[in-house]
Write a protein that holds these residues in place. Structure first.
Motif, PDB file in Angstrom:
ATOM      1  N   LEU A   4     -21.852  14.742  28.590  1.00 45.72           N
ATOM      2  CA  LEU A   4     -22.376  15.430  27.695  1.00 45.72           C
ATOM      3  C   LEU A   4     -21.688  15.073  26.141  1.00 45.72           C
ATOM      4  CD1 LEU A   4     -24.479  17.803  26.559  1.00 45.72           C
ATOM      5  CD2 LEU A   4     -22.329  19.421  27.002  1.00 45.72           C
ATOM      6  N   PHE A   5     -22.602  14.663  25.258  1.00 45.70           N
ATOM      7  CA  PHE A   5     -22.126  14.490  23.893  1.00 45.70           C
ATOM      8  C   PHE A   5     -22.659  15.709  22.977  1.00 45.70           C
ATOM      9  CE2 PHE A   5     -22.080  10.298  25.410  1.00 45.70           C
ATOM     10  CZ  PHE A   5     -21.009   9.455  24.861  1.00 45.70           C
ATOM     11  N   VAL A   6     -21.589  16.066  22.118  1.00 44.53           N
ATOM     12  CA  VAL A   6     -22.032  17.261  21.274  1.00 44.53           C
ATOM     13  C   VAL A   6     -21.731  17.113  19.761  1.00 44.53           C
ATOM     14  CG1 VAL A   6     -21.295  19.772  20.797  1.00 44.53           C
ATOM     15  CG2 VAL A   6     -21.436  18.977  23.273  1.00 44.53           C
ATOM     16  N   CYS A   7     -22.581  17.563  18.865  1.00 39.33           N
ATOM     17  CA  CYS A   7     -22.345  17.340  17.580  1.00 39.33           C
ATOM     18  C   CYS A   7     -22.977  18.659  16.970  1.00 39.33           C
ATOM     19  CB  CYS A   7     -23.154  16.279  16.675  1.00 39.33           C
ATOM     20  SG  CYS A   7     -24.943  15.954  17.006  1.00 39.33           S
ATOM     21  N   SER A   8     -23.179  18.637  15.675  1.00 33.14           N
ATOM     22  CA  SER A   8     -23.799  20.142  15.036  1.00 33.14           C
ATOM     23  C   SER A   8     -25.124  20.244  15.233  1.00 33.14           C
ATOM     24  CB  SER A   8     -23.378  19.951  13.450  1.00 33.14           C
ATOM     25  OG  SER A   8     -22.064  19.991  13.211  1.00 33.14           O
ATOM     26  N   LYS A   9     -25.999  19.712  14.872  1.00 29.48           N
ATOM     27  CA  LYS A   9     -27.459  19.677  14.929  1.00 29.48           C
ATOM     28  C   LYS A   9     -28.160  18.954  16.167  1.00 29.48           C
ATOM     29  CE  LYS A   9     -27.669  21.375  10.413  1.00 29.48           C
ATOM     30  NZ  LYS A   9     -28.426  21.425   8.910  1.00 29.48           N
ATOM     31  N   ASN A  10     -27.589  18.125  16.663  1.00 26.34           N
ATOM     32  CA  ASN A  10     -28.216  17.247  17.762  1.00 26.34           C
ATOM     33  C   ASN A  10     -29.109  16.218  17.076  1.00 26.34           C
ATOM     34  OD1 ASN A  10     -30.143  17.333  20.637  1.00 26.34           O
ATOM     35  ND2 ASN A  10     -28.218  16.235  20.489  1.00 26.34           N
ATOM     36  N   ARG A  11     -29.190  15.754  16.114  1.00 22.05           N
ATOM     37  CA  ARG A  11     -30.184  14.789  15.215  1.00 22.05           C
ATOM     38  C   ARG A  11     -29.514  13.557  15.065  1.00 22.05           C
ATOM     39  NH1 ARG A  11     -31.222  19.796  12.784  1.00 22.05           N
ATOM     40  NH2 ARG A  11     -33.349  20.527  13.331  1.00 22.05           N
ATOM     41  N   TRP A  12     -28.166  13.176  14.953  1.00 20.64           N
ATOM     42  CA  TRP A  12     -27.849  11.721  14.679  1.00 20.64           C
ATOM     43  C   TRP A  12     -26.768  11.413  15.468  1.00 20.64           C
ATOM     44  CZ3 TRP A  12     -31.844  11.085  12.100  1.00 20.64           C
ATOM     45  CH2 TRP A  12     -32.221  11.840  10.811  1.00 20.64           C
ATOM     46  N   ARG A  13     -25.713  12.029  15.721  1.00 23.52           N
ATOM     47  CA  ARG A  13     -24.660  11.285  16.319  1.00 23.52           C
ATOM     48  C   ARG A  13     -24.757  11.665  17.772  1.00 23.52           C
ATOM     49  NH1 ARG A  13     -20.133  14.563  13.347  1.00 23.52           N
ATOM     50  NH2 ARG A  13     -21.730  15.932  13.171  1.00 23.52           N
ATOM     51  N   ALA A  38     -30.057  23.412  16.075  1.00 24.76           N
ATOM     52  CA  ALA A  38     -29.909  22.330  16.614  1.00 24.76           C
ATOM     53  C   ALA A  38     -31.272  21.735  17.281  1.00 24.76           C
ATOM     54  CB  ALA A  38     -28.575  22.256  17.651  1.00 24.76           C
ATOM     55  N   ARG A  39     -31.462  20.515  17.506  1.00 23.41           N
ATOM     56  CA  ARG A  39     -32.658  20.144  18.229  1.00 23.41           C
ATOM     57  C   ARG A  39     -32.455  20.772  19.681  1.00 23.41           C
ATOM     58  NH1 ARG A  39     -34.255  15.555  21.252  1.00 23.41           N
ATOM     59  NH2 ARG A  39     -31.944  14.812  21.052  1.00 23.41           N
ATOM     60  N   ILE A  40     -31.482  20.402  20.274  1.00 20.09           N
ATOM     61  CA  ILE A  40     -31.176  20.954  21.667  1.00 20.09           C
ATOM     62  C   ILE A  40     -29.918  21.548  21.413  1.00 20.09           C
ATOM     63  CG2 ILE A  40     -30.623  20.330  24.030  1.00 20.09           C
ATOM     64  CD1 ILE A  40     -32.555  17.958  23.503  1.00 20.09           C
ATOM     65  N   LYS A  41     -29.767  23.063  21.598  1.00 21.93           N
ATOM     66  CA  LYS A  41     -28.526  23.737  21.215  1.00 21.93           C
ATOM     67  C   LYS A  41     -27.919  23.702  22.776  1.00 21.93           C
ATOM     68  CE  LYS A  41     -26.958  28.035  19.396  1.00 21.93           C
ATOM     69  NZ  LYS A  41     -25.686  27.529  19.394  1.00 21.93           N
ATOM     70  N   VAL A  42     -26.498  23.755  22.633  1.00 25.54           N
ATOM     71  CA  VAL A  42     -25.714  23.425  23.874  1.00 25.54           C
ATOM     72  C   VAL A  42     -25.739  24.966  24.695  1.00 25.54           C
ATOM     73  CG1 VAL A  42     -23.430  24.143  22.780  1.00 25.54           C
ATOM     74  CG2 VAL A  42     -23.420  22.886  24.825  1.00 25.54           C
ATOM     75  N   THR A  43     -25.864  24.727  25.889  1.00 23.81           N
ATOM     76  CA  THR A  43     -25.972  26.022  26.870  1.00 23.81           C
ATOM     77  C   THR A  43     -24.911  26.130  27.728  1.00 23.81           C
ATOM     78  OG1 THR A  43     -27.646  25.260  28.588  1.00 23.81           O
ATOM     79  CG2 THR A  43     -28.402  26.159  26.400  1.00 23.81           C
TER      80      THR A  43
END
Length: 107
Positions: A4-13, A38-43
């Motif tokens: 799983l990769f996590v950033c702020s808004k799940n748009r770029w990184r 976020a485009r997809i928010k971590v759950t």
């Protein structure tokens, strides 16, 4: 291995990381964001699913700890220390991701 990769808004990184690593060496890769928009928010589902979690910045690690502390106790979480200075599939971002992730995975 589930990554799983996590950033702020799940748009770029994190979506860039998902795209470049998914399927390599049999890796199953997803991405999510920590912020409300976020485009997809971590759950909890993401955290439970992942074998290893890469966050882009220290603040993402802190947000995960604040929300999912008990679930993270047996997870390997790594801060890649990549600032929000890149767009999706930026060549420099791809090079940085490959270099930093290679310390932990075969890429």
């Amino acid at each position: 291995m589930k990554i799983l990769f996590v950033c702020s808004k799940n748009r770029w990184r994190s979506p860039t990381a998902e795209k470049i690593f998914h399927g390599k060496h049999g890796y199953d890769v997803r991405s999510a964001g920590t912020e409300k928009g976020a485009r997809i928010k971590v759950t909890q589902g993401h955290i439970g699913w992942a074998d290893i979690i890469f966050v882009m910045e220290k603040k993402h690690l802190q947000r995960l700890k604040d929300t999912f502390s008990i679930m993270l106790s047996d997870k390997k979480v790594i801060n890649l220390d990549i600032p929000d200075d890149y767009v999706f599939m930026d060549e420099e971002l791809i090079d940085i991701l490959k270099a930093r992730v290679s310390d932990y995975l075969d890429v």
